[in-house]
Design a protein around this motif. Structure first.
Motif, PDB file in Angstrom:
ATOM      1  N   ASP A 174       0.809  -1.216   0.000  1.00 47.73           N
ATOM      2  CA  ASP A 174       0.000   0.000   0.000  1.00 47.73           C
ATOM      3  C   ASP A 174       0.844   1.269   0.000  1.00 47.73           C
ATOM      4  O   ASP A 174       0.335   2.350  -0.300  1.00 47.73           O
ATOM      5  CB  ASP A 174      -0.937   0.024   1.219  1.00 47.73           C
ATOM      6  CG  ASP A 174      -1.994  -1.070   1.152  1.00 47.73           C
ATOM      7  OD1 ASP A 174      -2.214  -1.593   0.043  1.00 47.73           O
ATOM      8  OD2 ASP A 174      -2.579  -1.399   2.198  1.00 47.73           O
ATOM      9  N   ASP A 175       2.124   1.158   0.340  1.00 47.60           N
ATOM     10  CA  ASP A 175       2.997   2.323   0.420  1.00 47.60           C
ATOM     11  C   ASP A 175       3.990   2.407  -0.739  1.00 47.60           C
ATOM     12  O   ASP A 175       4.579   3.468  -0.974  1.00 47.60           O
ATOM     13  CB  ASP A 175       3.806   2.301   1.734  1.00 47.60           C
ATOM     14  CG  ASP A 175       2.913   2.263   2.965  1.00 47.60           C
ATOM     15  OD1 ASP A 175       1.801   2.816   2.889  1.00 47.60           O
ATOM     16  OD2 ASP A 175       3.322   1.677   3.982  1.00 47.60           O
ATOM     17  N   ARG A 178       3.783   5.139  -3.688  1.00 44.00           N
ATOM     18  CA  ARG A 178       4.039   6.496  -3.177  1.00 44.00           C
ATOM     19  C   ARG A 178       5.517   6.692  -2.856  1.00 44.00           C
ATOM     20  O   ARG A 178       6.113   7.728  -3.194  1.00 44.00           O
ATOM     21  CB  ARG A 178       3.182   6.734  -1.934  1.00 44.00           C
ATOM     22  CG  ARG A 178       3.480   8.030  -1.200  1.00 44.00           C
ATOM     23  CD  ARG A 178       2.559   8.189  -0.001  1.00 44.00           C
ATOM     24  NE  ARG A 178       2.613   7.048   0.898  1.00 44.00           N
ATOM     25  CZ  ARG A 178       3.531   6.891   1.855  1.00 44.00           C
ATOM     26  NH1 ARG A 178       4.487   7.812   2.015  1.00 44.00           N
ATOM     27  NH2 ARG A 178       3.500   5.836   2.650  1.00 44.00           N
ATOM     28  N   TYR A 198       6.820   5.030   5.783  1.00 42.09           N
ATOM     29  CA  TYR A 198       6.183   3.864   5.184  1.00 42.09           C
ATOM     30  C   TYR A 198       6.410   2.642   6.066  1.00 42.09           C
ATOM     31  O   TYR A 198       7.202   2.669   7.006  1.00 42.09           O
ATOM     32  CB  TYR A 198       6.723   3.616   3.776  1.00 42.09           C
ATOM     33  CG  TYR A 198       8.209   3.383   3.679  1.00 42.09           C
ATOM     34  CD1 TYR A 198       8.756   2.101   3.740  1.00 42.09           C
ATOM     35  CD2 TYR A 198       9.094   4.454   3.514  1.00 42.09           C
ATOM     36  CE1 TYR A 198      10.118   1.886   3.646  1.00 42.09           C
ATOM     37  CE2 TYR A 198      10.457   4.254   3.414  1.00 42.09           C
ATOM     38  CZ  TYR A 198      10.962   2.966   3.480  1.00 42.09           C
ATOM     39  OH  TYR A 198      12.313   2.766   3.389  1.00 42.09           O
ATOM     40  N   ARG A 199       5.701   1.571   5.714  1.00 41.75           N
ATOM     41  CA  ARG A 199       5.849   0.304   6.432  1.00 41.75           C
ATOM     42  C   ARG A 199       6.865  -0.568   5.701  1.00 41.75           C
ATOM     43  O   ARG A 199       6.761  -0.759   4.487  1.00 41.75           O
ATOM     44  CB  ARG A 199       4.499  -0.401   6.531  1.00 41.75           C
ATOM     45  CG  ARG A 199       3.550   0.209   7.530  1.00 41.75           C
ATOM     46  CD  ARG A 199       2.113  -0.151   7.236  1.00 41.75           C
ATOM     47  NE  ARG A 199       1.642   0.520   6.038  1.00 41.75           N
ATOM     48  CZ  ARG A 199       0.387   0.428   5.582  1.00 41.75           C
ATOM     49  NH1 ARG A 199      -0.493  -0.321   6.233  1.00 41.75           N
ATOM     50  NH2 ARG A 199       0.020   1.070   4.491  1.00 41.75           N
ATOM     51  N   TRP A 209       7.041   0.579  11.070  1.00 45.66           N
ATOM     52  CA  TRP A 209       6.910   1.908  10.471  1.00 45.66           C
ATOM     53  C   TRP A 209       8.270   2.591  10.545  1.00 45.66           C
ATOM     54  O   TRP A 209       8.917   2.587  11.588  1.00 45.66           O
ATOM     55  CB  TRP A 209       5.887   2.744  11.221  1.00 45.66           C
ATOM     56  CG  TRP A 209       4.483   2.600  10.728  1.00 45.66           C
ATOM     57  CD1 TRP A 209       3.496   1.831  11.265  1.00 45.66           C
ATOM     58  CD2 TRP A 209       3.905   3.243   9.585  1.00 45.66           C
ATOM     59  NE1 TRP A 209       2.341   1.951  10.538  1.00 45.66           N
ATOM     60  CE2 TRP A 209       2.559   2.822   9.507  1.00 45.66           C
ATOM     61  CE3 TRP A 209       4.393   4.147   8.637  1.00 45.66           C
ATOM     62  CZ2 TRP A 209       1.703   3.273   8.497  1.00 45.66           C
ATOM     63  CZ3 TRP A 209       3.539   4.594   7.631  1.00 45.66           C
ATOM     64  CH2 TRP A 209       2.204   4.159   7.570  1.00 45.66           C
TER      65      TRP A 209
END
Length: 423
Positions: A174-175, A178, A198-199, A209
């Motif tokens: 999901d990161d 970006r 981000y993770r 994180w």
């Protein structure tokens, strides 16, 4: 003082075979008594031009007579030199001397200054970021990570290689897009630094994180990035606290329900969905009866337990799509998607009976309590959120006025709803 140095020719030959510049210093006069050829070559002076000269005048350095080492600058004919001078004293026939070793450390200092400069550039690039250091060779896509970064990632001891592509694969799905957009924007020179939260997946399989910052510090003649350096900081604890604070801002601390501020936002989304897709939507304002009397009779701790008991009793009978929120004090708002007024009345009446028939148990018996409720529906009674709340509140007032422990439905109907009903 002895004016003649014994076996001068022998010692001169011995000194000339040293790779360092050497000279003999007379402690009492401060004059140079003997030099070797490496020193003459280093200082670009003849033996006659050095012997008998003042050591202090030559090096701008006054010897204290003790063991000493220091760095001095010497202006030779070709270029300035950085010299390291070491002096070891000794005594010969009651006279004091010093054996002086002179080394050229110019190149060494230049290398050190270059290293310091690189370190300063990196510190500037990192802007005081803490924790794990990383460096990317963009020609080979190899990544160096420090021991601290390895600790954050749970790096296996047997693993020796880490590539840029592998780092990208460790970023949470999901990161990832970006993060790579930010990275590419910096590599292309569109932004001054890479800075992203981000993770990151650790090698044991968990996610942490991180805040990752860095800069390109070396580019080629075409401005293409070659080397990039940065540091990553584990911010998992801060993120957890952030989530906790966000939850505290949105949820009621006692009942763990959405509070009024967050409830308004959720209500707006639910009503918007019903308006867009033409769905039924009902709400109910629920208010405990004689709650002040409960607090006065049993104390506020029991009053708090009554509120929690009510929430647990109601929540256990709701659908997953329904939402109960604390509207204020002893008042609660219940959202019932895909439910018309009749269906809402039936459900809330069941909840009322369940609460009425199941007192909260305490050590010395049970605490019996009831609630009253008002119901309003979209589009039957109103189309807007504030109007629905007002009509539900009016219906609640009717229920209270009629003796409490009952449910009342708004008696107002919108013109649109009337038209729909007549059809």
């Amino acid at each position: 003082m002895c004016d003649v140095i014994p076996d001068t020719e022998f010692y001169t030959a011995l000194l000339n075979h040293s790779s360092d510049g050497l000279c003999l210093l007379d402690a009492s006069s401060g004059l140079i008594r003997m030099v070797n050829q490496p020193l003459c070559c280093l200082l670009e002076r003849s033996e006659e031009g050095l012997t008998g000269k003042s050591f202090e005048a030559l090096f701008s350095y006054r010897w204290s007579g003790l063991v000493n080492t220091r760095q001095v600058q010497y202006l030779a004919a070709a270029k300035p030199l950085s010299l390291e001078i070491s002096i070891n004293p000794f005594t010969w026939q009651s006279a004091s001397y010093g054996v002086v070793t002179v080394r050229d450390i110019t190149a060494q200092l230049h290398s050190r200054e270059a290293l310091v400069e690189t370190g300063l550039q990196r510190n500037f690039a990192l802007n005081d970021v803490l924790d794990g250091l990383w460096e990317v060779n963009l020609r080979t896509n190899e990544v160096y990570i420090s021991s601290e970064f390895k600790r954050i990632m749970g790096f296996p001891a047997e693993k020796t290689h880490f590539g840029l592509g592998e780092w990208q694969q460790q970023i949470h799905l999901d990161d990832c897009v970006r993060v790579m957009e930010i990275m590419n924007a910096h590599l292309q020179g569109n932004i001054s630094r890479f800075d992203a939260e981000y993770r990151l997946k650790t090698f044991p399989g968990d996610y942490v994180w991180v805040r990752d910052q860095g800069r390109v510090y070396e580019r080629d003649e075409h401005n293409q990035p070659l080397l990039m350096v940065g540091m990553v900081q584990d911010i998992s604890a801060a993120k957890a606290q952030e989530v906790q604070l966000r939850r505290q801002a949105s949820y009621d601390y006692l009942t763990d329900l959405l509070n009024r501020r967050a409830g308004y936002m959720h209500f707006r989304k639910q009503l918007s969905y019903a308006q867009r897709y033409g769905r039924q939507f009902s709400i109910s304002l629920i208010d405990l009866d004689h709650f002040k009397t409960i607090n006065d009779s049993y104390g506020h701790q029991i009053g708090d337990k009554v509120l929690k008991h009510l929430v647990a009793r109601i929540s256990s009978q709701l659908r997953q799509s329904d939402t109960l929120m604390r509207w204020g004090g002893e008042e609660f708002l219940l959202l019932l998607p895909n439910t018309d007024a009749a269906g809402a009345l039936q459900l809330v009446e069941q909840l009322r009976v369940s609460v009425n028939d199941n007192p909260m148990q305490v050590a010395d018996g049970g605490v019996h309590y009831t609630f009253s409720a008002g119901v309003a529906s979209f589009p039957q009674h109103a189309e807007q959120m504030d109007a629905l709340i007002k009509l539900a509140d009016d219906a609640l007032y009717v229920a209270k006025s009629a003796g409490r422990n009952q449910v009342s439905v708004s008696d107002e109907v919108t013109e649109i709803a009337q038209g729909e009903l007549s059809v």
